[in-house]
Design an enzyme around this catalytic site. Sequence first.
Site, short mmCIF file in Angstrom:
data_model
loop_
_atom_site.label_atom_id
_atom_site.label_comp_id
_atom_site.label_asym_id
_atom_site.label_seq_id
_atom_site.Cartn_x
_atom_site.Cartn_y
_atom_site.Cartn_z
N TYR A 1 0.82 -1.17 -0.12
CA TYR A 1 -0.04 -0.06 -0.02
C TYR A 1 0.91 1.28 0.13
CZ TYR A 1 -4.10 -2.93 1.18
OH TYR A 1 -5.17 -3.49 1.07
N SER B 1 -13.75 -3.51 -0.91
CA SER B 1 -14.21 -2.97 -1.72
C SER B 1 -15.80 -3.12 -1.33
CB SER B 1 -14.23 -3.39 -3.27
OG SER B 1 -14.58 -2.56 -4.29
N LEU C 1 -18.25 -1.04 -0.73
CA LEU C 1 -19.03 -0.10 -1.46
C LEU C 1 -19.21 -0.33 -3.04
CD1 LEU C 1 -18.84 3.11 0.89
CD2 LEU C 1 -20.21 1.03 1.30
N GLY C 2 -18.66 -1.01 -3.35
CA GLY C 2 -18.44 -1.43 -4.96
C GLY C 2 -18.06 -0.13 -5.79
#
Length: 286
Positions: A45, A199, A201-202
């Site tokens: 990251y 992810s 909340l897509g």
Amino acid sequence: MFSNLIAGTMRWGVWGANHSEKNVQELIEVCLEENITTFDHADIYGNHTTEEFFGKAWKEMNIDREKVQFVSKCGIVMNSDKKPSELKYYNYNSDYILNCVEESLTNLNTDYLDLLLLHRPSPLMNPEEIAETFFKLKESGRVRDFGVSNFSVSQFELLDQCFPLITNQIEVSINQTKSFEDGTLDQMMMKKLSPMAWSVLGNYFSENSDQNIRIKKIMEVLCPKYNAEENQILLAFLLKHPAKILPVIGTSKTETIRKLNRSLLIDLETIDWFKLLEASKGSEVE
């Protein structure tokens, strides 16, 4: 062991908000106020910078280490200024895993990881070598538990038969529901393990697709019914699943952390859950 919601740190650094050390400390404080005690990391990251950045902020806060959980991932080799590589690939050789853990411990200013995940499955994985490495890390106290991320059912079983895993961190959201049918969530339930989800909340807030237009029409009914915002309904959709999914929330905003935590109070009615699923798929269930 882990909090019901997990704080994802990927976008706290240069891959997102590029926060100051003070901002990161504020995020950590708000998380703890909201009983979000688990922090999700990965060595890559921020182009191999976010763990160290987080660790510097964390070190100055004098918080009892036993009150929080640090999760990290390893296995993806990618090019960055800190770690040049001519190619992006996966590496699960024993020495590589051991070295990654030592670097994460140093960067995070901690003596141990609560959970280490293999970031992506590799065709060259040797489950026996990985298991032997995990035993070394556990016996030394450097890592307390182990899991995987983005593994299929068979890939999970391949490693789990050699060393007990405790989770699979997979992509699950209103836009990505394949895990409801491909066996990954079923497997977690059969093993009485809680899957983690990324992810969560897509792409609902980032893409104006036909799928999202259908979902929004349902949201216009459900938000006032549950006195909730759209992002809270999206999390409640995942939390309704009996697999006891642990969502990794990737926000870098303190106010959003507080809002998303209130999704834990929303219990969608079964028919409303299926309205969302139908909108996602674009057709009624068979």
